[in-house]
Design a protein around this motif. Structure first.
Motif, mmCIF file in Angstrom:
data_model
loop_
_atom_site.group_PDB
_atom_site.id
_atom_site.type_symbol
_atom_site.label_atom_id
_atom_site.label_comp_id
_atom_site.label_asym_id
_atom_site.label_seq_id
_atom_site.Cartn_x
_atom_site.Cartn_y
_atom_site.Cartn_z
ATOM 1 N N THR A 288 0.711 -1.307 -0.080
ATOM 2 C CA THR A 288 -0.010 -0.047 -0.049
ATOM 3 C C THR A 288 0.808 1.233 0.053
ATOM 4 O O THR A 288 0.450 2.204 -0.869
ATOM 5 C CB THR A 288 -1.016 0.023 1.204
ATOM 6 N N GLY A 291 2.492 1.681 -3.408
ATOM 7 C CA GLY A 291 1.693 2.307 -4.366
ATOM 8 C C GLY A 291 1.182 3.786 -4.390
ATOM 9 O O GLY A 291 0.540 3.976 -5.290
ATOM 10 N N TRP A 295 0.020 5.966 -7.221
ATOM 11 C CA TRP A 295 -1.611 6.683 -7.341
ATOM 12 C C TRP A 295 -1.509 8.077 -7.421
ATOM 13 O O TRP A 295 -2.492 8.900 -8.368
ATOM 14 C CB TRP A 295 -2.158 5.923 -6.137
ATOM 15 N N THR A 296 -0.445 8.545 -6.954
ATOM 16 C CA THR A 296 -0.404 10.225 -7.089
ATOM 17 C C THR A 296 -0.430 10.405 -8.345
ATOM 18 O O THR A 296 -0.570 11.775 -8.640
ATOM 19 C CB THR A 296 0.658 10.753 -5.802
ATOM 20 N N VAL A 298 -1.236 8.954 -11.047
ATOM 21 C CA VAL A 298 -2.204 8.630 -11.754
ATOM 22 C C VAL A 298 -3.214 9.604 -11.712
ATOM 23 O O VAL A 298 -3.761 10.213 -12.491
ATOM 24 C CB VAL A 298 -3.001 7.379 -11.358
ATOM 25 N N THR A 307 -9.645 8.308 -10.718
ATOM 26 C CA THR A 307 -8.810 7.201 -9.921
ATOM 27 C C THR A 307 -9.396 6.779 -8.794
ATOM 28 O O THR A 307 -9.304 5.438 -8.595
ATOM 29 C CB THR A 307 -7.562 8.241 -9.396
ATOM 30 N N TRP A 308 -10.532 7.556 -8.191
ATOM 31 C CA TRP A 308 -11.159 6.811 -7.298
ATOM 32 C C TRP A 308 -11.708 5.714 -7.551
ATOM 33 O O TRP A 308 -12.286 4.776 -6.838
ATOM 34 C CB TRP A 308 -11.843 8.173 -6.524
ATOM 35 N N ALA A 311 -9.782 2.552 -8.255
ATOM 36 C CA ALA A 311 -9.226 1.824 -7.016
ATOM 37 C C ALA A 311 -10.403 1.288 -6.166
ATOM 38 O O ALA A 311 -10.124 0.018 -5.556
ATOM 39 C CB ALA A 311 -8.806 3.185 -5.842
ATOM 40 N N GLY A 341 -5.325 -2.018 -3.950
ATOM 41 C CA GLY A 341 -6.547 -1.246 -4.102
ATOM 42 C C GLY A 341 -6.717 -0.346 -2.690
ATOM 43 O O GLY A 341 -7.234 0.599 -3.098
ATOM 44 N N SER A 343 -4.505 1.126 -1.428
ATOM 45 C CA SER A 343 -3.537 2.282 -1.608
ATOM 46 C C SER A 343 -4.161 3.312 -2.448
ATOM 47 O O SER A 343 -4.050 4.588 -2.365
ATOM 48 C CB SER A 343 -2.153 2.033 -2.528
ATOM 49 N N GLY A 344 -4.694 2.836 -3.563
ATOM 50 C CA GLY A 344 -5.739 3.796 -4.289
ATOM 51 C C GLY A 344 -6.677 4.538 -3.809
ATOM 52 O O GLY A 344 -6.981 5.841 -3.793
ATOM 53 N N THR A 348 -7.108 8.826 -2.883
ATOM 54 C CA THR A 348 -8.104 9.605 -3.573
ATOM 55 C C THR A 348 -9.357 10.020 -2.536
ATOM 56 O O THR A 348 -9.936 10.994 -2.862
ATOM 57 C CB THR A 348 -8.593 8.843 -4.804
#
Length: 458
Positions: A288, A291, A295-296, A298, A307-308, A311, A341, A343-344, A348
């Protein structure tokens, strides 16, 4: 009807608070409450013998009380006017109070049983949650104020979630080792008390350091003080409050189930000593944390909303895979997917909430992040209700009532608790997140217009 933000005198722009100094506060706020949530079932139900039905009743009661006091705490924070700012005084008071209550929570006299044990559990569970809410309402309210541009928010939020994950490694993954192997044993409670004292001292030091270094914007404190009932009605009549709140609750409740059930999942579903939770939780948290940077990026390219949604879908799929794990190795493999998942969602979810807060400031001309976040906290209170009901259901359907009366198949019971229930909830959230949009807003008093990738403004 939208109202312009009132004039606030000369524009006094405070020096920017370094993102890492704000973010490190998440480390301090996370350690106490995650030890409480991650170990409360093991400590009270499995070791001290608290009946799960009593546990479920207490969780429902404390969730109701917390749902009432949260808006009051947030509103008082919004109305606070001191030369130290609106949020910092609450942080400096709440930190030692939460620390003291956490130590008491894990210091239940071993002679207690029956109603006495239930009352001790109820009183300190409610107090811990109340002071945690005080801290998080004020800490969370600083994010949109200190970082008005979504790109900056994404960086600050990514860093603070990283610090939260470090705290999770300590308060969740390392805690079972400390409480059952280093400071205590699998059947005693001394290790919990010692660990709580250590964590309390660390948490207070970190929160005080963060609070003293946060540079609040004085313009946010010079506008008219919001009125409680008018503000509450305005929030409740905002459709996005309900849409984002209920959808985010599907994620929050799922992770609450995971955090409260992981140790007993390892004990009963995998048939291993509780200390082995270190490996499973550790790998999930490491994945996590790694990631968050991805994710940042993305978010910078595709925006927070897109992105939310992605995830959410990945997190739901990961729980479906975890259901079939039957050893530490396969559980860790499935845990990697959970980490991706999760982490995303960490990267967000708060950004989506911050957009709703920005929109409220634009429409109403008042910065009331404390009350708004406390109102969102109502959905967080559902965590306690649902986890209590979920644990109670294990007694109804699988015969697990406590460590003294685990039933015929506690392994299946906690597989249901940790995998099936979270999968259903996150699947609902993944679908719901695609049924609405959260537009970009930029309150004038908050800073410069947002430069994030454009999404529908509605």
């Amino acid at each position: 009807m939208s109202q312009p933000l009132p004039a606030a005198g000369p524009a006094v722009v405070p020096a920017r608070t370094p993102a890492w100094r704000y973010a490190i506060g998440m480390f301090g706020t996370s350690i106490p409450i995650n030890m409480i949530k991650g170990s409360m079932i093991l400590y009270y139900v499995d070791i001290l013998g608290l009946d799960v039905r009593a546990y479920g009743v207490v969780m429902v009661i404390y969730a109701i009380i917390d749902a009432i006091d949260n808006p009051v705490l947030g509103h008082l924070s919004d109305r606070t006017r001191t030369r130290f700012g609106r949020r910092r005084p609450w942080l400096l008071v709440g930190a030692p109070m939460l620390a003291a209550c956490m130590i008491a929570f894990f210091s239940a006299p071993e002679s207690l049983d029956g109603l006495g044990l239930v009352l001790w559990f109820a009183v300190f569970a409610i107090l811990c949650e109340a002071f945690d809410s005080m801290l998080n309402a004020n800490y969370g309210a600083l994010l949109p104020e200190l970082y008005p541009v979504e790109r900056d928010r994404a960086v600050a939020n990514g860093l603070r979630q990283g610090f939260q994950l470090v705290a999770l490694v300590i308060s969740l993954a390392v805690t079972p080792l400390l409480t059952t192997s280093i400071f205590g044993t699998e059947e005693t409670t001394e290790g919990f008390r010692t660990t709580a004292v250590i964590y309390a001292a660390i948490a207070v030091a970190v929160i005080v350091f963060m609070a003293l270094s946060a540079r609040e914007n004085p313009r946010y404190s010079t506008v008219e003080r919001p009125q409680l009932f008018r503000s509450i009605w305005s929030i409740l009549s905002n459709p996005l409050f309900w849409k984002v709140g209920l959808t985010s609750a599907c994620y929050g409740i799922s992770m609450a189930l995971v955090l409260t059930g992981i140790q007993l999942y390892v004990r009963y579903s995998l048939g291993l000593p509780v200390a082995n939770a270190l490996y499973l939780q550790g790998i999930v948290i490491l994945i996590t944390a790694a990631g968050l940077a991805v994710w940042t990026q993305v978010i910078a390219r595709k925006g927070a909303l897109w992105t939310w949604r992605l995830a959410f879908a990945l997190l739901a799929a990961s729980f479906a895979v975890l259901l079939f794990a039957d050893s530490v190795a396969t559980a860790i493999a499935a845990g990697v997917l959970v980490g991706v998942g999760w982490s995303g969602m960490l990267a967000t979810n708060d950004l989506i909430t911050a957009r709703v807060l920005d929109g409220d400031a634009v429409r109403n001309g008042q910065h009331r992040e404390g009350l708004f976040l406390s109102a969102f906290g109502f959905f967080g209170r559902l965590n306690g209700i649902v986890t209590g009901l979920a644990l109670t259901s294990l007694g109804v359907f699988f015969g697990y009532n406590s460590g003294d009366d685990p039933g015929d198949n506690p392994g299946l019971a906690f597989r249901m608790y940790l995998c099936v229930y979270p999968f259903v909830l996150t699947a609902i959230g993944a679908v719901a997140s695609r049924l609405f949009t959260v537009p970009l807003h930029a309150p004038e008093a908050a800073g410069q217009p947002d430069q994030a990738p454009k999404e529908p403004v509605g």
